[in-house]
Design an enzyme around this catalytic site. Structure first.
Site, PDB file in Angstrom:
ATOM      1  N   GLY A 173       1.385   5.096  -6.433  1.00 31.41           N
ATOM      2  CA  GLY A 173       2.585   4.692  -5.710  1.00 31.41           C
ATOM      3  C   GLY A 173       3.281   3.498  -6.308  1.00 31.41           C
ATOM      4  O   GLY A 173       2.774   2.825  -7.217  1.00 31.41           O
ATOM      5  N   LYS A 200      -0.718   8.509   4.335  1.00 27.95           N
ATOM      6  CA  LYS A 200      -0.586   8.467   2.892  1.00 27.95           C
ATOM      7  C   LYS A 200      -0.312   9.882   2.391  1.00 27.95           C
ATOM      8  O   LYS A 200      -0.530  10.842   3.105  1.00 27.95           O
ATOM      9  CB  LYS A 200      -1.865   7.915   2.245  1.00 27.95           C
ATOM     10  CG  LYS A 200      -2.072   6.430   2.521  1.00 27.95           C
ATOM     11  CD  LYS A 200      -3.428   5.912   2.048  1.00 27.95           C
ATOM     12  CE  LYS A 200      -3.788   6.331   0.658  1.00 27.95           C
ATOM     13  NZ  LYS A 200      -2.759   5.977  -0.343  1.00 27.95           N
ATOM     14  N   GLU A 223      -6.974  10.555  -3.362  1.00 30.41           N
ATOM     15  CA  GLU A 223      -7.022   9.208  -2.774  1.00 30.41           C
ATOM     16  C   GLU A 223      -8.086   9.122  -1.696  1.00 30.41           C
ATOM     17  O   GLU A 223      -8.786   8.114  -1.590  1.00 30.41           O
ATOM     18  CB  GLU A 223      -5.652   8.835  -2.209  1.00 30.41           C
ATOM     19  CG  GLU A 223      -4.604   8.553  -3.282  1.00 30.41           C
ATOM     20  CD  GLU A 223      -3.205   8.390  -2.729  1.00 30.41           C
ATOM     21  OE1 GLU A 223      -2.338   7.889  -3.468  1.00 30.41           O
ATOM     22  OE2 GLU A 223      -2.948   8.776  -1.559  1.00 30.41           O
ATOM     23  N   GLY A 271      -1.710   2.195  -2.036  1.00 29.81           N
ATOM     24  CA  GLY A 271      -0.531   2.004  -1.204  1.00 29.81           C
ATOM     25  C   GLY A 271      -0.641   2.814   0.076  1.00 29.81           C
ATOM     26  O   GLY A 271      -1.652   3.473   0.335  1.00 29.81           O
ATOM     27  N   ALA A 272       0.383   2.772   0.893  1.00 33.33           N
ATOM     28  CA  ALA A 272       0.447   3.578   2.111  1.00 33.33           C
ATOM     29  C   ALA A 272       1.915   3.810   2.450  1.00 33.33           C
ATOM     30  O   ALA A 272       2.777   3.002   2.111  1.00 33.33           O
ATOM     31  CB  ALA A 272      -0.273   2.888   3.263  1.00 33.33           C
ATOM     32  N   LYS A 322       6.916  -0.812   5.742  1.00 29.69           N
ATOM     33  CA  LYS A 322       5.935   0.250   6.002  1.00 29.69           C
ATOM     34  C   LYS A 322       5.140   0.013   7.293  1.00 29.69           C
ATOM     35  O   LYS A 322       4.395   0.906   7.723  1.00 29.69           O
ATOM     36  CB  LYS A 322       4.962   0.367   4.821  1.00 29.69           C
ATOM     37  CG  LYS A 322       5.620   0.637   3.468  1.00 29.69           C
ATOM     38  CD  LYS A 322       6.303   1.989   3.436  1.00 29.69           C
ATOM     39  CE  LYS A 322       6.982   2.264   2.103  1.00 29.69           C
ATOM     40  NZ  LYS A 322       6.051   2.448   1.005  1.00 29.69           N
TER      41      LYS A 322
END
Length: 225
Positions: A26, A93, A102, A81-82, A120
């Site tokens: 990401g 995700k 992941e 990341g998310a 986010k």
């Protein structure tokens, strides 16, 4: 400095010499991996386990030593990341399509840090479409099942064809708007034949590093900060 860059680079402070590091995917983790590359050049000794082909190529370009998932028994720290994170640090995700790999890496990690920008962070998950990774064979049966459940499924398309993950699967995005009970939904999805994995990452992240306008905030699961 960009909010994503603030968060991504802050995570590197948790890396120690000799660690096996899960390298997420990401736009925010991009800055983490770039920073790791700089530290490796200066002598940091780590081994990275990439979660996607895209991450593999980036890490290789920075000369970060890589090992495969099957070459390690445990991962010391994964930085990822998310797409959405709620106040309990539950997350969605898979926006980039790497959710299966992941999650495999996450399940083998002693500690997990997510890096995100403040946009986010949400009160309730679901504003971001929830990805599910499905087997191409009979995928329309899964789509039909999700329609019956009121999940508003949409097959992800890339360049006119179904998007394919690194594992050769399709992604169906569930446009649910609000997910009031993520645990129940995850349990239901796990029981649907044809769904390989879902993008609900529950009780997963130990810490979330949040990049703001001029500062970084760190939230820890189970603690109010």
């Amino acid at each position: 400095m960009l909010k994503k860059q603030l968060a991504g680079e802050k995570a590197v402070e948790f890396i120690e010499d000799g660690m096996v590091i899960g390298l997420g995917s990401g736009s925010t983790v991009f800055y983490t991996i770039q920073k790791i590359g700089e530290l490796v050049k200066k002598g940091l000794r780590i081994q990275g386990v990439p979660t996607s082909q895209e991450t593999t190529l980036l890490a290789q370009s920075l000369h970060i030593p890589l090992v495969s998932m099957d070459e390690v028994d445990e991962i010391d720290l994964t930085i990822d990341g998310a797409d959405e994170v709620d106040r309990n640090l539950q997350g969605i995700k898979g926006g980039g399509g790497a959710l299966l790999y992941e999650k495999i890496v996450a399940c083998t990690s002693r500690k997990i840090i997510w890096v995100v920008d403040e946009s986010k962070m949400v009160e309730l998950l679901g504003g971001f479409p929830l990805p599910i990774e499905v087997v191409p064979f009979g995928y329309k049966q899964v789509v039909r099942k999700m329609e019956e459940e009121g999940c508003h499924p949409v097959l992800r398309i890339s360049n006119g064809s179904p998007f394919q993950t690194d594992g050769g699967h399709y992604i169906v995005d569930l446009h649910m708007n609000k997910i009031k009970n993520p645990e129940n939904l995850a349990e239901k999805l796990q029981k649907v034949t044809g769904i390989v994995e879902n993008g609900l990452f529950l009780n997963c992240a130990d810490q979330v590093i949040i990049g703001g306008q001029d500062e970084v905030k760190i939230e820890t699961r189970g603690k109010n900060k």
